[in-house]
Design an enzyme around this catalytic site. Structure first.
Site, PDB file in Angstrom:
ATOM      1  N   ALA A 510      35.938-114.602 -62.787  1.00  0.00           N
ATOM      2  CA  ALA A 510      37.263-114.233 -62.295  1.00  0.00           C
ATOM      3  C   ALA A 510      37.352-114.301 -60.778  1.00  0.00           C
ATOM      4  CB  ALA A 510      37.628-112.829 -62.780  1.00  0.00           C
ATOM      5  N   GLU A 511      36.273-113.951 -60.094  1.00  0.00           N
ATOM      6  CA  GLU A 511      36.306-113.875 -58.636  1.00  0.00           C
ATOM      7  C   GLU A 511      36.224-115.245 -57.971  1.00  0.00           C
ATOM      8  OE1 GLU A 511      36.749-111.550 -56.435  1.00  0.00           O
ATOM      9  OE2 GLU A 511      36.841-109.780 -57.713  1.00  0.00           O
ATOM     10  N   SER A 512      35.312-116.086 -58.410  1.00  0.00           N
ATOM     11  CA  SER A 512      35.048-117.329 -57.693  1.00  0.00           C
ATOM     12  C   SER A 512      35.080-118.569 -58.560  1.00  0.00           C
ATOM     13  CB  SER A 512      33.677-117.255 -57.013  1.00  0.00           C
ATOM     14  OG  SER A 512      32.643-117.250 -57.992  1.00  0.00           O
TER      15      SER A 512
END
Length: 700
Positions: A510-512
């Site tokens: 989700a973040e990167s």
């Protein structure tokens, strides 16, 4: 070279591009080229590139024998970029002639033009300039024109720039010259002021206002004031004349103030409404914004305000927030009425179908609820997984595999641009690699792009697979879209930190999206998007080595510190992954405020009432991704409801005997084979946190 079709099976087994060698100028080298030779070239390139970045010609000694290497042009470009301040045109022209069309050549032209503009060498600038290189260089080209005492022509020189809400500083002298030449008529000034006002660019409005006639200038200043300082604008508005422009300023000020302090905006609205003859459209816009931000504050009046909005003041956002506020109040009849009032396309959304079933269940309509839950459970989304838990259904995940086409694959692998992209990734120049990738695939058909994404996945370039397989049937390619990249490191570090590996994977995804060099506007870095200051504190708290912010681009370091920070957030919320995920995105202080205000709600309802759209969707996305990664790691999945414990209760890590959910693909007639595509689990670019309020969805 990239392995030919005959070696395809061997290439699939590689996690990185260790056996892929790219030939000079992107052409395939002989099939006998060895991996050792490739790795030697890469090692020598890295050394030469480090020297080239220091400028001068010392890199040439390091690069002897690399002349036929596909990335050789990047060496000279790096040296020339370093020496930009002292560079002459002959060196630049020579490079551009040798490597026309290459990305570093385009960068060098653009950057050298910027240097020529700094030097005020307008003759050389004009000789080398090409249109389409960005607004700054366009304005420098106009400065060059002015240096020749040539007058500006609005239609050809300024019309396109005039449509922009903001422009770079290079355009300031051009706009000033246009004013001095009488080109900025009142109508033209107002047209750009309107563009800027619509975009919320108060600085642009303020810069243009002094060139208007006095009466108009005063009105423009008020619009700028409304955008930049709505509180002072509302204090002063009682003395403003009731003109169309001042009405616009009042409308903007009230809308901007509502986002900051809805109660103060209410008070100002009640005072100013009788004074200004606002249009119905302006009144509706004000009422819409006030209702939305009272809703995100969960004021006592919020539900009534939303329900009583005039039709023209309603929007998708107000209709959705009417549901959210009713859910927060646990007023199930009001929630059902709000669900009924949604637009037809909204009613089809998985979130609102799920909550319709939820509300029906609360109202005792068990049969209707069960049928709707089972329908939503056919979807591999956050709401589909929640619905499956509530209806005792298995998780509906329908994986697919890429069809092989060795002929097309061979043709694709012969593309020079893709060869450069893969090799740039292999030597660690990821930003250049992504640019080459994008250029090489621009305009290609969907099948070609999917094949390229699969090739990237097979060779360890996971973010290209994530973003390249994000629509249609490609959404079912779970192996590529949810890679078990660096499995041992993630699993090991998660275990050491005392958190679940599927959750850690979900956060990374989700973040990167597996971009190890990702960096946000807030300076969060790497796979798990850690701020350097936060990472330093985590390292100190856990007795781990800390080598500075740039070390966060190293996956091992990032995962080690990121899993510890996740564990720290989980400990703050009794181990609950869903609340810790919210804190990871919005910060623990905000989550604490929400918990204090609405901590008695069911977890799924609590998530639906998170005021920040970004965080609301982030939590849902991470929880859905955790289910998918759990399935990928274990063949089945812990129920999503198990990870979403009620606030105040303790979440324990699943042991060997934990109850797990089976995963199956529904029969084709009943299936809706769509992996996470609903807004709650939509794909989004990494490091793209956006908290700017918009009329469609309130944010603070």
């Amino acid at each position: 070279m990239i392995a030919p079709p005959a070696s395809r099976r061997a290439a699939r087994s590689l996690r990185v591009m260790g056996s892929l060698a790219l030939a000079a100028c992107g052409l395939l080298a002989a099939a006998s080229a060895s991996a050792d030779t490739t790795e030697t070239q890469r090692a020598r390139f890295r050394q030469a590139y480090a020297v080239a970045q220091q400028g001068g010609d010392a890199w040439r000694a390091q690069a002897v024998g690399l002349e036929s290497y596909v990335l050789f042009p990047y060496l000279e470009a790096a040296a020339l970029e370093h020496d930009l301040r002292t560079l002459d045109r002959a060196h630049v022209d020579a490079y551009l002639a040798r490597y026309p069309g290459l990305i570093p050549a385009g960068d060098l032209r653009r950057d050298f033009l910027g240097e020529l503009a700094r030097r005020k060498d307008w003759a050389t600038f004009s000789a080398m300039y090409q249109p389409g290189l960005g607004d700054a260089l366009s304005c420098f080209a106009l400065q060059a024109k002015l240096s020749r005492n040539e007058p500006l022509v609005f239609e050809t020189d300024l019309a396109d720039l005039w449509k922009k809400a903001s422009l770079p500083n290079a355009c300031d002298p051009v706009i000033a010259a246009a004013h001095d030449q009488g080109l900025l008529t009142t109508d033209r000034l107002w047209s750009r002021i309107q563009v800027a006002a619509d975009a919320g660019k108060g600085g642009t409005v303020a810069s243009l206002a002094p060139w208007l006639p006095p009466e108009d200038a005063e009105a423009a200043k008020r619009i700028g004031q409304a955008l930049n300082d709505p509180a002072s604008a509302l204090r002063d508005a009682g003395t403003w004349p009731d003109t169309p422009r001042h009405r616009q300023a009042v409308t903007l000020a009230l809308q901007r103030m509502a986002r900051k302090q809805s109660t103060l905006a209410d008070s100002a609205w009640s005072t100013l409404a009788p004074r200004f003859k606002l249009s119905e459209q302006q009144k509706d816009a004000i009422e819409n914004t006030l209702a939305l931000f009272h809703a995100t504050d969960f004021d006592e009046s919020a539900l009534d305000r939303l329900a009583s909005l005039a039709p023209g003041a309603q929007s998708d956002a107000t209709r959705e927030w009417r549901v959210r506020v009713a859910l927060a109040r646990q007023d199930w009849n009001a929630a059902l009425a709000a669900l009924d009032a949604l637009g037809e396309s909204q009613k089809d959304d998985g979130e609102w179908r799920y909550f319709r079933a939820f509300v029906l269940e609360k109202l005792g309509r068990q049969g209707d609820a069960k049928a709707l839950y089972r329908s939503v459970a056919q979807e591999a989304t956050y709401f589909g997984f929640l619905a499956a838990d509530r209806s005792d259904a298995s998780y509906a995940i329908c994986p697919a595999r890429m069809a092989t086409d060795e002929t097309r694959e061979a043709a694709l692998l012969s593309d020079p641009g893709l060869n450069r992209a893969f090799e740039l990734y292999a030597v660690g120049l990821q930003k250049f690699a992504r640019r080459e990738w994008t250029a090489a695939l621009a305009g290609r058909d969907a099948d070609t792009q999917r094949l390229a994404a699969d090739l990237a996945f097979r060779n360890g370039w996971y973010d290209r697979a994530v973003f390249g397989l994000s629509s249609g049937d490609a959404l079912r390619l779970y192996e590529q879209r949810f890679p078990l990249a660096r499995q041992d490191g993630v699993v090991e570090q998660a275990n050491q930190a005392g958190i679940e590996a599927p959750w850690a994977y979900a956060i990374i995804r989700a973040e990167s999206a597996w971009m190890s060099d990702a960096r946000s506007g807030a300076d969060a870095r790497g796979l798990m998007q850690l701020l350097p200051g936060t990472a330093a504190l985590v390292a100190k708290r856990n007795g781990l080595a800390w080598a500075g912010g740039d070390s966060l681009y190293e996956p091992t370091t990032n995962i080690e510190l990121g899993t510890r920070y996740l564990a720290q957030m989980a400990a703050r919320y009794n181990g609950a992954p869903w609340l810790a995920s919210a804190a990871y995105n919005a910060g623990p202080n905000k989550v604490d405020q929400w918990v204090e205000a609405r901590g008695a709600l069911d977890p799924d309802v609590f998530v639906a009432t998170i005021p920040y759209k970004e965080t609301r969707e982030y939590v849902a996305r991470v929880m859905a991704f955790a289910v998918i990664y759990d399935w990928r790691l274990n063949g089945n999945a812990l129920p999503i409801a198990t990870r979403m414990t009620r606030i105040g209760s303790t979440y324990a890590l699943p042991g060997p005997g934990a109850v797990r959910k089976p995963v199956s693909c529904p029969a084709p007639a009943a299936a809706k084979p769509t992996p996470p595509t609903a807004p709650a689990v939509m794909e989004s670019p990494p490091a793209a946190a956006s908290s700017a309020p918009t009329p469609q969805e309130p944010q603070r």
